[in-house]
Design an enzyme around this catalytic site. Structure first.
Site, PDB file in Angstrom:
ATOM      1  N   SER A 121      42.463  66.406  43.809  1.00 48.79           N
ATOM      2  CA  SER A 121      41.623  67.027  44.843  1.00 48.79           C
ATOM      3  C   SER A 121      42.405  67.340  46.110  1.00 48.79           C
ATOM      4  O   SER A 121      43.314  66.598  46.506  1.00 48.79           O
ATOM      5  CB  SER A 121      40.488  66.055  45.185  1.00 48.79           C
ATOM      6  OG  SER A 121      39.864  66.433  46.384  1.00 48.79           O
ATOM      7  N   TYR A 124      37.921  57.836  48.956  1.00 54.37           N
ATOM      8  CA  TYR A 124      37.945  58.779  47.827  1.00 54.37           C
ATOM      9  C   TYR A 124      39.323  59.445  47.731  1.00 54.37           C
ATOM     10  O   TYR A 124      39.926  59.504  46.656  1.00 54.37           O
ATOM     11  CB  TYR A 124      36.851  59.836  48.019  1.00 54.37           C
ATOM     12  CG  TYR A 124      36.966  61.012  47.074  1.00 54.37           C
ATOM     13  CD1 TYR A 124      36.484  60.946  45.774  1.00 54.37           C
ATOM     14  CD2 TYR A 124      37.561  62.217  47.492  1.00 54.37           C
ATOM     15  CE1 TYR A 124      36.601  62.031  44.909  1.00 54.37           C
ATOM     16  CE2 TYR A 124      37.677  63.301  46.633  1.00 54.37           C
ATOM     17  CZ  TYR A 124      37.186  63.211  45.342  1.00 54.37           C
ATOM     18  OH  TYR A 124      37.302  64.284  44.493  1.00 54.37           O
ATOM     19  N   GLU A 165      41.333  66.734  48.855  1.00 56.71           N
ATOM     20  CA  GLU A 165      41.111  65.592  49.757  1.00 56.71           C
ATOM     21  C   GLU A 165      42.371  64.732  49.868  1.00 56.71           C
ATOM     22  O   GLU A 165      42.521  63.966  50.812  1.00 56.71           O
ATOM     23  CB  GLU A 165      39.956  64.729  49.247  1.00 56.71           C
ATOM     24  CG  GLU A 165      38.586  65.169  49.711  1.00 56.71           C
ATOM     25  CD  GLU A 165      38.364  64.993  51.216  1.00 56.71           C
ATOM     26  OE1 GLU A 165      38.511  63.869  51.714  1.00 56.71           O
ATOM     27  OE2 GLU A 165      38.046  65.994  51.877  1.00 56.71           O
TER      28      GLU A 165
END
Ligand code: NAP
Ligand code: F7E
Length: 330
Positions: free
Chosen positions: A132, A155, A134
């Site tokens: 991701s 996360y 992220e």
């Protein structure tokens, strides 16, 4: 006929990817967790040809058993605790599912193939890890495969572990393991907890007179939003290459939450500013301010490019929510 196993089959991407693989003639197995999972009905309705297997990313035995039953050519690890906000409330679970879950799938593949380097090498099961953007977190935009990770949430940290263990198993055991570093991708199947779907659903409901207002947090953060249907094509392409590698996938276009709200309300002929409330409790302990992909490697090596642009994505989502929330559906 090729066989694929998808973890996270009930999620947005699981359903898009299974549709794509079924169209390509694959036999598709989907891993679903829990007893009486309420999302089973959605999968059975949308992609009835998927064969469902029970299992959980926190349970090694169930993963080995799923791979034994399916005997896949390709495994797509899409399962995760994927809601960034929730990861601060459940950091340990996030680490276990989103981080260690990837390791367990890799170990299950090795277990079933025989845990030696030659059996696990490129002639064996091919593995895709759902990494991701992220992971980039606070790293300056635009971000590409060479950008250093600076995750800003439990996360993001868990995804960094999953990413590195994927690379490590490729390097250690010669596995055909790829990591797709995907930027935000959305669509009508997006969960309503994510900001784009929260906005599209509210714009439709406000237009239809079944909701009055929409409460949001940080309007200034910027994301590179693409369409999920385009992104699953990139996942598949990565596993069809001669050699395993990692790729950034995104549109290269960046918009704020404010831009998204403005565009969604414009689709229903309303001025967004008249309907939005702000709630500071929706702010995150640490925010990711700007994500913007430099996906030039994927464009060149995979021949991948997105088909749906920002305005197309917003209208696709709002139109579907108008249909879902409209009188015919009630
Ligand atoms: P999603 O809609 O939230 O789906 C997540 C899936 O993971 C669901 O099927 C969920 O099953 C499953 N899951 C959760 N905990 C599990 C567990 N313990 N064992 C097995 N399965 C479990 O996510 P998505 O948007 O489709 O994203 C797919 C993957 O890509 C995720 O790994 C996500 O982190 C990653 N990703 C997404 C984006 C994006 O913008 N969408 C961008 C980059 C990376 P239940 O239905 O049972 O909860
Ligand atoms: O937040 C802001 C929020 O939750 C986007 C996941 O798929 O993409 C997703 O993670 C932005 C953030 O997605 C609200 O603060 C404002 O800046 O839609 P989101 P995300 O955190 O970017 C990445 C790539 C993944 O990998 C993840 O799995 O919107 N925001 N107001 C809000 N966000 C939410 N959810 N709700 C609000 O009311």
């Amino acid at each position: 006929m090729k066989r694929a196993l998808i973890t996270g089959i009930t999620g947005q991407d699981g359903r898009h990817l299974s549709e794509l693989l079924l169209q390509k003639g694959y036999e598709v197995y989907g891993l679903m967790r829990g007893q009486h999972n309420p999302k089973r009905a959605i999968v059975e309705d949308e992609v009835p040809d998927v064969r469902l297997l029970e299992g959980d990313l926190t349970d090694q035995v169930s993963l080995i058993s799923a791979i034994q039953k399916c005997q896949p050519d390709e495994v797509f690890n899409l399962g995760a605790m994927s809601f960034v906000s929730l990861s601060w409330n459940q950091p340990e679970l996030t680490g276990n599912v989103t981080g260690l879950g990837a390791l367990r799938v890799l170990e299950a593949i090795r277990n079933v193939q025989g845990a030696n380097a030659s059996a696990a090498a490129s002639s064996g099961i091919r593995f895709y890890q759902a990494s991701s953007s992220e992971m980039f977190g606070a790293a300056p935009a635009p971000q590409n495969e060479a950008t250093l990770f600076h995750p800003r949430s439990p996360y993001g940290v868990a995804k960094v572990f999953a990413h590195h263990i994927t690379v490590n198993y490729r390097e250690s055991y010669g596995m055909f393991a790829c990591s797709g570093i995907l930027f935000n991708h959305e669509g009508p199947r997006r969960g309503p907890e994510f900001v784009t779907r929260k906005i599209s659903k509210a714009a439709a409901r406000i237009k239809l007179g079944v909701q009055d207002r929409l409460t949001l947090g940080n309007l200034e953060s910027k994301r590179d939003w693409g369409y999920a249907g385009d992104y699953v094509e990139a996942m598949w392409l990565m596993l069809q290459q001669a050699r395993p590698d990692d790729y950034v996938i995104g549109t290269g276009q960046c918009h704020s939450v404010r831009d998204f709200a403005e565009a969604a309300f414009r689709c229903v002929g309303l001025n967004w500013e008249e309907y939005i409330d702000y709630d500071s409790s929706l702010l995150r302990p640490a925010e990711v301010d700007v994500l913007q992909a430099d996906a030039s490697k994927a464009r060149k090596a995979l021949g991948w490019s997105p088909k749906v642009d920002f305005d197309g994505l917003v209208s696709l989502m709002v139109e579907k929510d108008l249909e879902r929330e409209g009188p015919a559906a009630r």
